[in-house]
Write an enzyme that holds these catalytic residues in place. Structure first.
Site, PDB file in Angstrom:
ATOM      1  CG  HIS A  43      61.108  96.170  54.311  1.00 49.61           C
ATOM      2  ND1 HIS A  43      61.239  95.761  52.859  1.00 49.61           N
ATOM      3  CD2 HIS A  43      62.200  95.888  54.867  1.00 49.61           C
ATOM      4  CE1 HIS A  43      62.427  94.919  53.046  1.00 49.61           C
ATOM      5  NE2 HIS A  43      63.152  95.007  54.096  1.00 49.61           N
ATOM      6  CD  GLU A  70      57.834  94.592  52.241  1.00 53.49           C
ATOM      7  OE1 GLU A  70      56.959  93.933  51.628  1.00 53.49           O
ATOM      8  OE2 GLU A  70      58.387  95.402  51.756  1.00 53.49           O
ATOM      9  CG  HIS A 190      60.270  96.131  43.816  1.00 53.37           C
ATOM     10  ND1 HIS A 190      60.836  96.387  45.139  1.00 53.37           N
ATOM     11  CD2 HIS A 190      61.221  96.954  42.979  1.00 53.37           C
ATOM     12  CE1 HIS A 190      62.013  97.418  44.966  1.00 53.37           C
ATOM     13  NE2 HIS A 190      61.945  97.339  43.592  1.00 53.37           N
TER      14      HIS A 190
END
Length: 239
Positions: A43, A70, A190
């Site tokens: 990310h 991401e 997450h």
């Protein structure tokens, strides 16, 4: 089979704290693959406080499993994804100064933006996933963008799991059932951990992929990377 994608951002955080190239982000990614990971997630954020844009190029040249990038789709991010052409791009509505992802997209308000991005990435052969919560209307509109998958934002599940795991998982099961019905693949990520991952999997066994970084890298400090990846893979079984 639900795939395990290891997010290696925290490895880059440790490296960046000292400078140099220890730990080596690319080598850790290769080791994750060797120990059984089905994919690698990164990310990159605008300030490059952990994964750097150069890391993304270096990883693309080396890793053999699925590569998931991401992030928030500013122009630099979009250009990176279209250049790298990873297996998957996961679109996340992060503000530039966000410490970590903390919400899914409002796919109704951002319908046109997301649809245009999906079209752009499809043209270069990249699978798209949209980070969402469990609101059924949001899931429904995610499908209207033409995205291949959603990634369910599982922090609320993880936070409520110790109190009442059945109540915690219920909205995620409902959202996943709808997604399956309307043709969306389903990822999740997450705050998933060795404590709560198997219960999520047993309730949503048709998950395509889970993306896990913070807890997995933290566990590896105690267990070692190989044993940790094996332990997380074991959570993605009917045990």
């Amino acid at each position: 089979m639900t795939k395990l994608s290891v997010n290696i951002n925290k490895v880059a955080t440790i490296r960046n704290a000292r400078g140099g190239n220890v730990p080596n982000v690319v080598q850790v990614a290769l080791d994750c693959e060797r120990f059984g990971a089905d994919g690698i997630t990164v990310h990159p954020r605008p300030d490059e406080r952990h994964i750097r844009f150069k890391d993304v190029h270096d990883l693309k040249a080396k890793i053999k499993t699925e590569f998931n990038i991401e992030g928030y789709p500013n122009q630099k991010f979009v250009d990176l994804v279209k250049t790298i052409r990873p297996t998957q791009v996961t679109l996340v509505p992060d503000k530039p100064d966000a410490i970590t992802s903390n919400a899914g997209w409002d796919t109704i308000e951002y319908q046109q933006l997301l649809s245009d991005l999906v079209d752009d990435f499809r043209e270069v052969g990249v699978r798209t996933s949209i980070f969402t919560g469990t609101d059924l209307k949001i899931v429904e509109y995610a499908a209207k963008t033409g995205a291949d998958r959603i990634e369910l934002y599982t922090e609320p599940y993880a936070a409520n799991y110790p109190k009442d795991k059945n109540t915690a998982v219920a909205p995620f099961v409902e959202a996943a059932l709808l997604a399956q019905k309307i043709g969306l693949g389903i990822n999740a990520g997450h705050d998933l951990s060795l404590e709560n991952l198997n219960f999520l999997y047993r309730n949503i066994p048709w998950l395509d992929e889970v993306s896990i970084g913070h807890a997995l890298i933290s566990d590896a400090l105690y267990l070692g990377l190989e044993k940790t990846i094996v332990a997380y893979k074991d959570c993605l079984k009917d045990i």
